[in-house]
Design a protein around this motif. Structure first.
Motif, PDB file in Angstrom:
ATOM      1  N   LEU A 197      50.911  64.067  31.449  1.00 42.71           N
ATOM      2  CA  LEU A 197      51.011  62.699  31.940  1.00 42.71           C
ATOM      3  C   LEU A 197      51.002  62.696  33.466  1.00 42.71           C
ATOM      4  N   GLU A 198      51.590  63.734  34.048  1.00 46.36           N
ATOM      5  CA  GLU A 198      51.621  63.857  35.511  1.00 46.36           C
ATOM      6  C   GLU A 198      50.215  63.846  36.102  1.00 46.36           C
ATOM      7  N   GLU A 199      49.319  64.607  35.488  1.00 48.71           N
ATOM      8  CA  GLU A 199      47.947  64.673  35.995  1.00 48.71           C
ATOM      9  C   GLU A 199      47.245  63.325  35.848  1.00 48.71           C
ATOM     10  N   LYS A 200      47.494  62.647  34.748  1.00 48.80           N
ATOM     11  CA  LYS A 200      46.893  61.319  34.571  1.00 48.80           C
ATOM     12  C   LYS A 200      47.379  60.400  35.692  1.00 48.80           C
ATOM     13  N   LYS A 201      48.684  60.432  35.925  1.00 43.53           N
ATOM     14  CA  LYS A 201      49.274  59.579  36.962  1.00 43.53           C
ATOM     15  C   LYS A 201      48.715  59.912  38.336  1.00 43.53           C
ATOM     16  N   ARG A 202      48.616  61.198  38.604  1.00 43.02           N
ATOM     17  CA  ARG A 202      48.123  61.631  39.914  1.00 43.02           C
ATOM     18  C   ARG A 202      46.704  61.103  40.161  1.00 43.02           C
ATOM     19  N   HIS A 203      45.858  61.218  39.159  1.00 41.17           N
ATOM     20  CA  HIS A 203      44.491  60.723  39.317  1.00 41.17           C
ATOM     21  C   HIS A 203      44.468  59.196  39.406  1.00 41.17           C
ATOM     22  N   ALA A 204      45.327  58.539  38.634  1.00 38.86           N
ATOM     23  CA  ALA A 204      45.365  57.069  38.651  1.00 38.86           C
ATOM     24  C   ALA A 204      45.851  56.569  40.015  1.00 38.86           C
ATOM     25  N   GLN A 205      46.805  57.261  40.593  1.00 31.71           N
ATOM     26  CA  GLN A 205      47.297  56.851  41.913  1.00 31.71           C
ATOM     27  C   GLN A 205      46.217  56.995  42.986  1.00 31.71           C
ATOM     28  N   ALA A 206      45.380  58.012  42.814  1.00 38.69           N
ATOM     29  CA  ALA A 206      44.261  58.169  43.752  1.00 38.69           C
ATOM     30  C   ALA A 206      43.285  57.000  43.621  1.00 38.69           C
ATOM     31  N   VAL A 207      43.102  56.515  42.404  1.00 40.09           N
ATOM     32  CA  VAL A 207      42.232  55.354  42.183  1.00 40.09           C
ATOM     33  C   VAL A 207      42.804  54.128  42.902  1.00 40.09           C
ATOM     34  N   VAL A 208      44.107  53.947  42.786  1.00 43.01           N
ATOM     35  CA  VAL A 208      44.758  52.800  43.435  1.00 43.01           C
ATOM     36  C   VAL A 208      44.609  52.906  44.960  1.00 43.01           C
ATOM     37  N   ALA A 209      44.768  54.107  45.473  1.00 37.77           N
ATOM     38  CA  ALA A 209      44.633  54.290  46.927  1.00 37.77           C
ATOM     39  C   ALA A 209      43.228  53.921  47.397  1.00 37.77           C
ATOM     40  N   THR A 210      42.228  54.352  46.638  1.00 37.65           N
ATOM     41  CA  THR A 210      40.838  54.045  46.998  1.00 37.65           C
ATOM     42  C   THR A 210      40.574  52.536  46.930  1.00 37.65           C
ATOM     43  N   ALA A 211      41.044  51.906  45.849  1.00 35.67           N
ATOM     44  CA  ALA A 211      40.831  50.461  45.688  1.00 35.67           C
ATOM     45  C   ALA A 211      41.568  49.692  46.788  1.00 35.67           C
ATOM     46  N   THR A 212      42.745  50.157  47.142  1.00 39.89           N
ATOM     47  CA  THR A 212      43.516  49.493  48.192  1.00 39.89           C
ATOM     48  C   THR A 212      42.766  49.554  49.524  1.00 39.89           C
ATOM     49  N   ALA A 213      42.217  50.727  49.827  1.00 42.12           N
ATOM     50  CA  ALA A 213      41.451  50.871  51.068  1.00 42.12           C
ATOM     51  C   ALA A 213      40.258  49.917  51.065  1.00 42.12           C
ATOM     52  N   ALA A 214      39.600  49.800  49.916  1.00 41.35           N
ATOM     53  CA  ALA A 214      38.449  48.896  49.822  1.00 41.35           C
ATOM     54  C   ALA A 214      38.889  47.445  50.011  1.00 41.35           C
ATOM     55  N   ALA A 215      40.019  47.094  49.377  1.00 42.48           N
ATOM     56  CA  ALA A 215      40.510  45.712  49.479  1.00 42.48           C
ATOM     57  C   ALA A 215      40.904  45.386  50.924  1.00 42.48           C
ATOM     58  N   ILE A 216      41.487  46.341  51.596  1.00 46.56           N
ATOM     59  CA  ILE A 216      41.873  46.122  52.998  1.00 46.56           C
ATOM     60  C   ILE A 216      40.623  45.846  53.837  1.00 46.56           C
ATOM     61  N   ALA A 217      39.591  46.644  53.587  1.00 45.43           N
ATOM     62  CA  ALA A 217      38.346  46.449  54.330  1.00 45.43           C
ATOM     63  C   ALA A 217      37.736  45.082  54.016  1.00 45.43           C
ATOM     64  N   GLU A 218      37.737  44.731  52.715  1.00 38.34           N
ATOM     65  CA  GLU A 218      37.146  43.441  52.321  1.00 38.34           C
ATOM     66  C   GLU A 218      37.947  42.267  52.868  1.00 38.34           C
ATOM     67  N   GLY A 219      39.249  42.464  52.951  1.00 34.51           N
ATOM     68  CA  GLY A 219      40.090  41.370  53.401  1.00 34.51           C
ATOM     69  C   GLY A 219      40.246  41.318  54.915  1.00 34.51           C
ATOM     70  N   ALA A 220      39.645  42.290  55.590  1.00 33.83           N
ATOM     71  CA  ALA A 220      39.846  42.391  57.034  1.00 33.83           C
ATOM     72  C   ALA A 220      39.363  41.145  57.769  1.00 33.83           C
ATOM     73  N   THR A 221      38.240  40.614  57.308  1.00 32.82           N
ATOM     74  CA  THR A 221      37.854  39.310  57.816  1.00 32.82           C
ATOM     75  C   THR A 221      38.652  38.333  56.987  1.00 32.82           C
ATOM     76  N   PRO A 222      39.549  37.581  57.626  1.00 32.96           N
ATOM     77  CA  PRO A 222      40.415  36.734  56.807  1.00 32.96           C
ATOM     78  C   PRO A 222      39.616  35.885  55.823  1.00 32.96           C
ATOM     79  N   ILE A 223      40.035  35.958  54.570  1.00 29.75           N
ATOM     80  CA  ILE A 223      39.335  35.230  53.515  1.00 29.75           C
ATOM     81  C   ILE A 223      40.195  34.012  53.195  1.00 29.75           C
ATOM     82  N   PRO A 224      39.597  32.856  53.155  1.00 29.25           N
ATOM     83  CA  PRO A 224      40.399  31.704  52.740  1.00 29.25           C
ATOM     84  C   PRO A 224      40.941  31.965  51.341  1.00 29.25           C
ATOM     85  N   LEU A 225      42.162  31.549  51.105  1.00 27.35           N
ATOM     86  CA  LEU A 225      42.792  31.838  49.820  1.00 27.35           C
ATOM     87  C   LEU A 225      41.911  31.456  48.638  1.00 27.35           C
TER      88      LEU A 225
END
Ligand SMILES: Nc1nc2c(ncn2[C@@H]2O[C@H](COP(=O)(O)OP(=O)(O)OP(=O)(O)O)[C@@H](O)[C@H]2O)c(=O)[nH]1
Ligand SMILES: [Mg+2]
Length: 381
Positions: free
Chosen positions: A226-254
């Motif tokens: 389960l640890e390995e699954k979690k570790r890989h899943a957390q890496a996915v979240v980190a990647t998606a978060t970085a993408a979301a930060i980039a996408e949201g960098a230009t303020p998006i109207p709600l």
């Protein structure tokens, strides 16, 4: 602002299906004498019961191929190691040929990715011909280069397993690692049971020896760590978060924050594939409505966003109507980590996936999500 929960859930299910369909096929050869525990190992490591007796189709004289429709794993189970030197030579020849044929296809789905060579710890000794087999195989392997992991099976005596492990390491064979495992609990007598262990390490060693394109498959098919699954899943979240930060960098109207949704849909799909759990559309709908969905109109809307914005440096209250990169990142992290928590709970059996459709379940998810939002950064423990 409301999110079309139904549509987002449908998108998620499509993305999950596509993700799973696109997993590369993992191919493993499992070698070792009869009775060492190959079938027990296979059934303990992978989430489908693959090695039931009589299963598998003979592909060469000494190899059977085990597959299951829709499951991205093929196992080649060898036999004949106990039949003496000639048979062992033939097994080696067949193994090498199978690897060569796989390579010739120039398709990752057809290549052999790993060999598990199993030696029974309970047998008390390593047969010289097994070492010889591994040495001969290493010669051939200089060209074909398939990682070999030696698995010391039925290692209920850790002391004995350690001694054996050292003896094998002293042989300086061309192997990735020697891993001791006990695939199933071992009952010495009624009062003394040795707990299964070592499979998580086997998965980790395996992960380290596989190319990137097979990492998701390994996590999808394995149930031992389960640890390995979690570790890989957390890496996915980190990647998606970085993408979301980039996408949201230009303020998006709600009102437009739906542009972030594809990133989050992809994240949910990737995590689901890593856990290898069955999720339905109604379950995803339950998850979305408890987080960013309809009730998320409040979550994403005035209340929460304005309170989040207070925590986010550089975003004043004047920006109250716009979603910043930092906020987008925060929401994505919270969403991903909440989803991981659910997957972990379901995997462990602490939670039933259908709980996500109940009022209590939704309330719980909402709570988890809000906690994660407030934490700014949470950890999926
Ligand atoms: N308790 C316990 N028993 C094990 C373990 N591994 C193997 N065994 C037992 O050892 C016996 C042989 O195991 P198998 O998994 O059938 O061995 P195999 O290598 O698949 O044997 P063949 O298919 O004949 O080549 C079975 O009775 C298993 O229950 C283990 O980790 N724990
Ligand atoms: Mg077997």
């Amino acid at each position: 602002m409301t999110i079309d929960t139904e549509k987002v859930a449908a998108d998620c299910i499509n993305a999950i299906n596509e993700r799973i369909r696109n997993l590369k096929n993992l191919n493993i050869i499992i070698a070792g004498k009869t009775g060492v525990g190959k079938s027990t190992l296979i059934n303990s490591v992978f989430r489908e019961q693959l090695a039931e007796t009589g299963m598998g189709k003979p592909v060469t004289t000494h190899m059977r191929k085990i597959t299951k429709k829709g499951f991205p794993l093929t196992i080649y189970d060898t036999r004949g190691f106990e039949l003496g030197k000639d048979a062992q030579k033939e097994v080696k020849k067949e193994v090498v040929e199978t690897i060569r044929e796989g390579l010739a296809e120039k398709d990752v789905n057809k290549a052999i990715h790993c060999i598990w060579y199993c030696i029974n710890t309970a047998s008390n000794r390593i047969e010289p011909e097994e070492i010889e087999w591994l040495r001969d195989f290493s010669e051939e392997n200089r060209v074909i280069q398939v990682p070999v992991i030696i698995v010391l099976t039925q290692a209920f005596s850790k002391k004995k397993a350690d001694e054996m492990r050292k003896a094998i390491l002293d042989e300086n064979l061309d192997v990735v690692q020697v891993v001791s495992v006990l695939a199933e609990d071992y009952e010495i007598d009624e009062d003394y049971v040795v707990k299964a262990y070592g499979l998580d390490l086997l998965i980790r060693v395996m992960s380290e020896s596989l190319p990137d394109e097979l990492q998701d498959t390994l996590q999808n098919v394995q149930k031992a760590s389960l640890e390995e699954k979690k570790r890989h899943a957390q890496a996915v979240v980190a990647t998606a978060t970085a993408a979301a930060i980039a996408e949201g960098a230009t303020p998006i109207p709600l009102a437009d924050c739906a542009v972030l949704i594809p990133t989050q849909v992809a994240m949910i799909a990737s995590i689901t594939a890593l856990f290898g759990l069955d999720v339905s559309k109604s379950i995803i709908m339950g998850f979305i409505s408890s987080t960013i969905g309809t009730s998320g109109a409040t979550v994403l809307g005035k209340t929460v966003v304005s309170s989040i914005l207070k925590f986010v440096p550089g975003v004043g209250s004047a920006a109250g109507s716009a979603i910043s990169g930092a906020t987008a990142g925060l929401i994505t992290t919270a969403l991903g980590e909440t989803y991981i928590l659910i997957m972990v709970a379901v995997f462990k059996g602490d939670m039933n996936m259908n709980d996500l459709e109940t009022k209590a379940g939704k309330e719980k998810v909402k709570q988890l999500f809000k906690e994660r939002l407030k934490l700014g950064k949470g950890s999926a423990e």
